[in-house]
Design a protein around this motif. Structure first.
Motif, mmCIF file in Angstrom:
data_model
loop_
_atom_site.group_PDB
_atom_site.id
_atom_site.type_symbol
_atom_site.label_atom_id
_atom_site.label_comp_id
_atom_site.label_asym_id
_atom_site.label_seq_id
_atom_site.Cartn_x
_atom_site.Cartn_y
_atom_site.Cartn_z
ATOM 1 N N THR A 108 0.825 -1.202 0.000
ATOM 2 C CA THR A 108 0.000 0.000 0.000
ATOM 3 C C THR A 108 0.863 1.257 0.000
ATOM 4 O O THR A 108 2.037 1.221 0.364
ATOM 5 N N GLY A 130 -3.470 -0.877 -2.207
ATOM 6 C CA GLY A 130 -4.282 0.304 -1.982
ATOM 7 C C GLY A 130 -3.462 1.574 -1.830
ATOM 8 O O GLY A 130 -2.244 1.532 -1.614
ATOM 9 N N LYS A 156 -9.942 4.676 -12.623
ATOM 10 C CA LYS A 156 -9.563 3.800 -11.518
ATOM 11 C C LYS A 156 -8.593 4.504 -10.576
ATOM 12 O O LYS A 156 -8.628 4.289 -9.353
ATOM 13 N N TRP A 160 -9.165 4.685 -6.503
ATOM 14 C CA TRP A 160 -8.237 4.185 -5.500
ATOM 15 C C TRP A 160 -7.708 5.286 -4.596
ATOM 16 O O TRP A 160 -7.531 5.084 -3.393
ATOM 17 N N ASN A 161 -7.437 6.465 -5.163
ATOM 18 C CA ASN A 161 -6.861 7.548 -4.375
ATOM 19 C C ASN A 161 -7.885 8.342 -3.582
ATOM 20 O O ASN A 161 -7.589 8.832 -2.496
#
Length: 263
Positions: A108, A130, A156, A160-161
């Protein structure tokens, strides 16, 4: 150089850098960040190194920044740390050796950003991915925004952010973050198999191919085509073609490459 928070292991043409803070999920504190930068520079100076493997100790790859350390940072620390991080990943991306991220467990934040600059990513089916920085009230600093959208697309990358949710390795593979998924017990075997294939290639041809692939990504098609033009007589190609015609090189290289990762 003596390292305290990473393991630097050179065996022949293959060097392995292991982030070694397993009790902290190999999170990057100031010391480990500085050592990683120094280790990458050591690899860059080693003309005999052809493969660099980056991995984490224990059952995790890297959980990114050591958030606990943030409480002790001075107002100037974020600038200097991010500058160091960016320098490190840019160095990795431009290395001559083929780079392989061997990913297991947690990957991550900065850990995921590290994988974005490696040539290949092999990950276990239990890895969690992540970009959770949004929940620390900070933004990614070394590729989580700028590079990740070039792999997975803008839609995407925003998900995710801006949400910060974790996702599995199957999702990471689907969005071009992973080349190969394997069981945890097979990770070393998969890294060794890929290394064997890469070491069978002509190092000059491999180096030129990697350079063209990396640099052409930021060019128009017509600009990028210039990188595919031969710039010298390129003598190694004659030997390679002769090997192929005699079936010597073909039997050695093609048997390793044919069907690789197709199952």
């Amino acid at each position: 150089m003596a390292y305290e928070k990473l393991i630097f292991d050179r065996k022949g043409e293959v060097t392995t850098i292991t982030l070694n803070r397993p009790s902290a999920h190999n999170a990057l504190d100031k010391e480990l960040s500085a050592e990683l930068n120094a280790a990458v520079r050591e690899v860059r100076a080693d003309r005999d190194c052809r493969i660099l493997v980056i991995r984490g100790a224990g059952d995790t790859f890297c959980a990114g920044d050591d958030v606990k350390e943030f409480n002790d940072w001075t107002p100037e620390d974020p600038y200097w740390q991010i500058e160091l991080y960016q320098e490190t990943v840019n160095l990795i991306e431009d290395l001559t050796p083929v780079t392989i991220a061997a990913v297991d467990g947690v990957c991550t934040g900065g850990g995921l950003e590290l994988t974005l600059v490696c040539d290949f990513v092999i990950a276990t089916n239990r890895t969690r991915w992540g970009m959770p920085e949004i929940d620390w009230d900070i933004t990614p600093g070394w590729g989580g925004i700028s590079r990740i959208s070039r792999f997975a697309g803008r839609r995407k990358a925003k998900e995710w952010n801006m949400i910060g949710a974790l996702f599995d390795t199957e999702t990471a593979e689907r969005y071009n973050l992973v080349n190969k998924i394997c069981a945890p017990e097979d990770l070393d075997k998969e890294v060794a198999a890929l290394s064997e294939v890469m070491l069978a290639k002509n190092p000059i041809a491999l180096r030129r191919t990697k350079f063209a692939l990396n640099k052409s990504a930021d060019m128009t098609v017509h600009q990028a085509l210039s990188l595919e033009r031969p710039i010298d007589p390129y003598p190694p190609a004659k030997a390679g073609i002769a090997d192929f015609q005699s079936k010597v090189g073909r039997d050695k290289r093609r048997n390793l490459s044919r069907g690789f990762w197709q199952a």
